[in-house]
Design a protein around this motif. Structure first.
Motif, PDB file in Angstrom:
ATOM      1  N   PHE A   1       0.812  -1.215   0.000  1.00 40.57           N
ATOM      2  CA  PHE A   1       0.000   0.000   0.000  1.00 40.57           C
ATOM      3  C   PHE A   1       0.850   1.273   0.000  1.00 40.57           C
ATOM      4  CE2 PHE A   1      -2.206  -3.480   1.983  1.00 40.57           C
ATOM      5  CZ  PHE A   1      -3.451  -3.461   1.366  1.00 40.57           C
ATOM      6  N   SER A   2       2.146   1.111  -0.228  1.00 43.86           N
ATOM      7  CA  SER A   2       3.053   2.259  -0.133  1.00 43.86           C
ATOM      8  C   SER A   2       2.750   3.335  -1.170  1.00 43.86           C
ATOM      9  CB  SER A   2       4.507   1.790  -0.272  1.00 43.86           C
ATOM     10  OG  SER A   2       4.693   1.099  -1.504  1.00 43.86           O
ATOM     11  N   ASN A   3       2.170   2.951  -2.311  1.00 46.25           N
ATOM     12  CA  ASN A   3       1.850   3.921  -3.357  1.00 46.25           C
ATOM     13  C   ASN A   3       0.357   4.229  -3.443  1.00 46.25           C
ATOM     14  OD1 ASN A   3       4.576   4.120  -4.246  1.00 46.25           O
ATOM     15  ND2 ASN A   3       4.338   2.198  -5.360  1.00 46.25           N
TER      16      ASN A   3
ATOM     17  N   ASN B   1      -6.983   9.760   8.051  1.00 45.71           N
ATOM     18  CA  ASN B   1      -7.002   9.061   9.338  1.00 45.71           C
ATOM     19  C   ASN B   1      -6.290   7.710   9.288  1.00 45.71           C
ATOM     20  OD1 ASN B   1      -9.008   7.976   7.717  1.00 45.71           O
ATOM     21  ND2 ASN B   1     -10.383   7.510   9.430  1.00 45.71           N
ATOM     22  N   VAL B   2      -5.419   7.504   8.292  1.00 44.16           N
ATOM     23  CA  VAL B   2      -4.628   6.266   8.193  1.00 44.16           C
ATOM     24  C   VAL B   2      -3.156   6.629   8.100  1.00 44.16           C
ATOM     25  CG1 VAL B   2      -4.118   4.202   6.856  1.00 44.16           C
ATOM     26  CG2 VAL B   2      -6.475   5.005   7.028  1.00 44.16           C
ATOM     27  N   ARG B   3      -2.351   5.950   8.920  1.00 44.04           N
ATOM     28  CA  ARG B   3      -0.898   6.142   8.866  1.00 44.04           C
ATOM     29  C   ARG B   3      -0.222   4.790   8.747  1.00 44.04           C
ATOM     30  NH1 ARG B   3       2.995   8.394  13.699  1.00 44.04           N
ATOM     31  NH2 ARG B   3       4.931   8.520  12.500  1.00 44.04           N
ATOM     32  N   LEU B   4       0.601   4.631   7.708  1.00 37.36           N
ATOM     33  CA  LEU B   4       1.332   3.391   7.465  1.00 37.36           C
ATOM     34  C   LEU B   4       2.779   3.585   7.889  1.00 37.36           C
ATOM     35  CD1 LEU B   4      -0.036   2.588   3.887  1.00 37.36           C
ATOM     36  CD2 LEU B   4      -0.871   1.670   6.049  1.00 37.36           C
ATOM     37  N   LEU B   5       3.216   2.855   8.890  1.00 41.72           N
ATOM     38  CA  LEU B   5       4.577   3.004   9.406  1.00 41.72           C
ATOM     39  C   LEU B   5       5.576   2.099   8.702  1.00 41.72           C
ATOM     40  CD1 LEU B   5       4.029   3.177  13.273  1.00 41.72           C
ATOM     41  CD2 LEU B   5       4.397   5.068  11.691  1.00 41.72           C
ATOM     42  N   GLY B   6       5.117   1.012   8.094  1.00 40.20           N
ATOM     43  CA  GLY B   6       6.044   0.025   7.559  1.00 40.20           C
ATOM     44  C   GLY B   6       6.685  -0.778   8.674  1.00 40.20           C
ATOM     45  N   ARG B   7       7.804  -1.400   8.366  1.00 40.04           N
ATOM     46  CA  ARG B   7       8.477  -2.240   9.364  1.00 40.04           C
ATOM     47  C   ARG B   7       8.986  -1.395  10.534  1.00 40.04           C
ATOM     48  NH1 ARG B   7       9.261  -7.163   6.815  1.00 40.04           N
ATOM     49  NH2 ARG B   7       9.167  -7.065   4.526  1.00 40.04           N
ATOM     50  N   VAL B   8       8.826  -1.926  11.730  1.00 39.20           N
ATOM     51  CA  VAL B   8       9.290  -1.229  12.929  1.00 39.20           C
ATOM     52  C   VAL B   8      10.181  -2.162  13.743  1.00 39.20           C
ATOM     53  CG1 VAL B   8       7.293   0.299  13.051  1.00 39.20           C
ATOM     54  CG2 VAL B   8       7.220  -1.909  14.241  1.00 39.20           C
ATOM     55  N   ARG B   9      11.083  -1.579  14.491  1.00 44.44           N
ATOM     56  CA  ARG B   9      11.936  -2.367  15.379  1.00 44.44           C
ATOM     57  C   ARG B   9      11.154  -2.806  16.614  1.00 44.44           C
ATOM     58  NH1 ARG B   9      17.248  -2.310  14.017  1.00 44.44           N
ATOM     59  NH2 ARG B   9      17.934  -0.749  12.506  1.00 44.44           N
ATOM     60  N   HIS B  10      11.718  -3.789  17.320  1.00 44.29           N
ATOM     61  CA  HIS B  10      11.023  -4.368  18.471  1.00 44.29           C
ATOM     62  C   HIS B  10      10.687  -3.304  19.512  1.00 44.29           C
ATOM     63  CE1 HIS B  10       9.837  -7.369  21.403  1.00 44.29           C
ATOM     64  NE2 HIS B  10      10.674  -6.842  22.273  1.00 44.29           N
ATOM     65  N   LYS B  11      11.639  -2.438  19.848  1.00 40.21           N
ATOM     66  CA  LYS B  11      11.392  -1.416  20.865  1.00 40.21           C
ATOM     67  C   LYS B  11      10.273  -0.471  20.448  1.00 40.21           C
ATOM     68  CE  LYS B  11      15.899  -1.300  23.171  1.00 40.21           C
ATOM     69  NZ  LYS B  11      17.087  -0.467  23.507  1.00 40.21           N
ATOM     70  N   GLN B  12      10.223  -0.142  19.146  1.00 42.84           N
ATOM     71  CA  GLN B  12       9.159   0.741  18.671  1.00 42.84           C
ATOM     72  C   GLN B  12       7.808   0.036  18.738  1.00 42.84           C
ATOM     73  OE1 GLN B  12       9.723   2.292  14.704  1.00 42.84           O
ATOM     74  NE2 GLN B  12       7.965   3.672  14.853  1.00 42.84           N
ATOM     75  N   LYS B  13       7.793  -1.249  18.429  1.00 42.24           N
ATOM     76  CA  LYS B  13       6.541  -2.003  18.512  1.00 42.24           C
ATOM     77  C   LYS B  13       6.005  -1.996  19.947  1.00 42.24           C
ATOM     78  CE  LYS B  13       6.279  -6.560  18.746  1.00 42.24           C
ATOM     79  NZ  LYS B  13       6.280  -8.006  18.415  1.00 42.24           N
ATOM     80  N   ILE B  14       6.876  -2.220  20.906  1.00 39.63           N
ATOM     81  CA  ILE B  14       6.467  -2.217  22.313  1.00 39.63           C
ATOM     82  C   ILE B  14       5.886  -0.851  22.692  1.00 39.63           C
ATOM     83  CG2 ILE B  14       7.259  -2.474  24.688  1.00 39.63           C
ATOM     84  CD1 ILE B  14       7.192  -5.065  23.024  1.00 39.63           C
ATOM     85  N   LYS B  15       6.505   0.218  22.213  1.00 40.72           N
ATOM     86  CA  LYS B  15       6.029   1.566  22.495  1.00 40.72           C
ATOM     87  C   LYS B  15       4.655   1.801  21.859  1.00 40.72           C
ATOM     88  CE  LYS B  15       7.646   6.399  22.173  1.00 40.72           C
ATOM     89  NZ  LYS B  15       6.664   6.981  21.244  1.00 40.72           N
ATOM     90  N   LEU B  16       4.466   1.333  20.624  1.00 36.24           N
ATOM     91  CA  LEU B  16       3.190   1.502  19.927  1.00 36.24           C
ATOM     92  C   LEU B  16       2.065   0.746  20.642  1.00 36.24           C
ATOM     93  CD1 LEU B  16       4.472   1.100  16.262  1.00 36.24           C
ATOM     94  CD2 LEU B  16       3.611   3.208  17.299  1.00 36.24           C
ATOM     95  N   LEU B  17       2.378  -0.424  21.160  1.00 38.22           N
ATOM     96  CA  LEU B  17       1.376  -1.207  21.888  1.00 38.22           C
ATOM     97  C   LEU B  17       0.948  -0.491  23.172  1.00 38.22           C
ATOM     98  CD1 LEU B  17       2.889  -4.773  21.415  1.00 38.22           C
ATOM     99  CD2 LEU B  17       0.700  -3.999  20.512  1.00 38.22           C
ATOM    100  N   ALA B  18       1.852   0.271  23.749  1.00 37.63           N
ATOM    101  CA  ALA B  18       1.516   1.005  24.974  1.00 37.63           C
ATOM    102  C   ALA B  18       0.686   2.254  24.683  1.00 37.63           C
ATOM    103  CB  ALA B  18       2.792   1.396  25.719  1.00 37.63           C
ATOM    104  N   GLU B  19       0.850   2.828  23.496  1.00 39.67           N
ATOM    105  CA  GLU B  19       0.217   4.106  23.184  1.00 39.67           C
ATOM    106  C   GLU B  19      -1.133   3.970  22.490  1.00 39.67           C
ATOM    107  OE1 GLU B  19       3.229   6.037  20.909  1.00 39.67           O
ATOM    108  OE2 GLU B  19       4.411   6.619  22.677  1.00 39.67           O
ATOM    109  N   ALA B  20      -1.395   2.840  21.846  1.00 38.22           N
ATOM    110  CA  ALA B  20      -2.657   2.665  21.122  1.00 38.22           C
ATOM    111  C   ALA B  20      -3.829   2.572  22.106  1.00 38.22           C
ATOM    112  CB  ALA B  20      -2.601   1.413  20.260  1.00 38.22           C
TER     113      ALA B  20
END
Length: 390
Positions: free
Chosen positions: A263-265, A271-290
């Motif tokens: 879906f990159s193109n 109201n949609v944001r595509l981050l693509g691949r994320v590192r483990h630490k970023q994933k943990i942070k995203l799970l806390a903020e959602a």
């Protein structure tokens, strides 16, 4: 220590991020406390090598060799597609590849051989010709999954071969691990095998691996989805982008992982944001903020690892039945059930009910952490493997 040799068509990663690599790494990291474990994995690139994770846990990542390119040329198809990446692995077993040479050198010193999928079965030319136990540690009912999600006509012509490979592996293995009771029944019925040799080894989580939740940090309800570049995940992202985003304009949708790549193109939606691949630490942070997690899965097999992570992290989950398959979760107790026809309406109706969502999230978290920790899962697996070795 008894020695375990594990064959897989993909490598693990450290830290692992996708569902497959999470299962692959954590099971054998925990088993390496009791056995000497060697992973033999096929890479997707031209670089390989020996990687030591501990004194009793290592991985040989085998690089692609020239036979790989020959098979791609013979098939006249793009090897990067999901179906053909697996088909190529089955075809490689017919040639004297680097992977086959590694297996032959590691095999004599192993006490048990574990197959992570049926796609490399034909490398194991000694099966049923020796007295070493064989184990099939299934990630999915592979034939059933392929029958669901393989779309390419040429790829589907290989389905009978996938059926035969998995049937032979299930029947010739001394022990089969299934991710759920549902798949255990399917294995037994589909391949006419004694169900007593099929044991449960679901996907799991580390309950202590999450950050504290940050409730109320977002102006609008933030719905989170993460997934690898895998057909059922890509299908889910398409549904979020094409349907949920329009039907839930008061919500923001955050999507992470390789599933974003197709879906990159695509045209952006506010109201949609595509981050693509994320590192483990970023994933943990995203799970806390959602604010909430969504899992609009419509196809797939096995137990969905992202579901376990969402729940263990304490996020209120909205999911289809397919997304929580095999976990015995109860609607409005552990999660909010929604299907394609009513997913948007369920989000709009319940996303603002913070009292309900807190209760659902707490019960879901307690249930998953109690029943699906990697340590408890592997403890049960060790008991079954010990019966074969001692």
């Amino acid at each position: 220590m008894k020695k375990i040799l594990v064959l897989n068509h993909f490598p693990t990663a450290l830290p692992p991020t996708s569902g497959g690599t999470l299962r692959y790494f954590h099971i054998y990291e925990n088993l390496s406390r009791f056995y000497d474990v060697t992973l033999l994995s096929q890479t997707f690139g031209n670089k390989g090598g020996l990687f030591h994770y501990s004194s009793s846990f290592r991985e040989y990542k085998v690089a692609k060799d020239h036979f790989y390119n020959k098979i791609v040329q013979d098939l006249q198809h793009n090897e990067l597609t999901y179906e053909f990446a697996l088909i190529i692995q089955t075809e490689l077993a017919k040639h004297p590849t680097l992977f086959k040479n590694h297996f032959k050198s590691l095999y004599p010193s192993s006490d048990v051989v574990i197959h992570e999928s049926p796609f490399l079965l034909n490398y194991d030319s000694y099966i049923r010709k020796d007295h070493k136990p064989r184990v099939y540690n299934s990630h999915n009912h592979e034939f059933m999954l392929a029958e669901q999600i393989w779309k390419n006509k040429e790829a589907r012509s290989y389905l009978p071969a996938v059926f035969d490979l998995e049937k032979n592996l299930v029947n010739n293995a001394d022990l089969v691990f299934s991710t759920s009771a549902i798949e255990k029944k399917l294995f037994a019925a589909k391949y006419n095998v004694d169900p007593s040799k099929i044991k449960l080894a679901p996907n799991g989580i580390h309950p202590d691996g999450w950050l504290p939740r940050k409730e109320g940090a977002n102006k609008k309800t933030l719905a989170f989805f993460i997934g690898a570049d895998y057909p059922p995940n890509v299908e889910a992202v398409g549904y979020i982008v094409d349907h949920l985003a329009d039907c839930c304009p008061e919500m923001d949708f955050l999507i992470a992982g390789g599933c974003c790549s197709p879906f990159s193109n695509a045209p952006c939606k506010p109201n949609v944001r595509l981050l693509g691949r994320v590192r483990h630490k970023q994933k943990i942070k995203l799970l806390a903020e959602a604010d909430i997690a969504i899992n609009p899965m419509f196809t797939g097999a096995g137990v969905n690892l992202k579901t376990l992570e969402y729940l263990s992290a304490g996020i209120p989950l909205f999911s289809t039945h397919c997304g929580v398959r095999g976990l015995e979760l109860i609607d409005k107790k552990h999660y909010i059930h929604a299907e394609k026809k009513d997913f948007a309406s369920k989000l709009n109706h319940h996303a603002g009910d913070h009292i309900l969502l807190r209760k659902v999230a707490a019960r879901g978290q307690n249930f998953v952490n109690e029943h699906y920790s990697w340590r408890s899962i592997v403890h049960r697996m060790k008991g079954e493997i010990d019966k074969l070795l001692f």
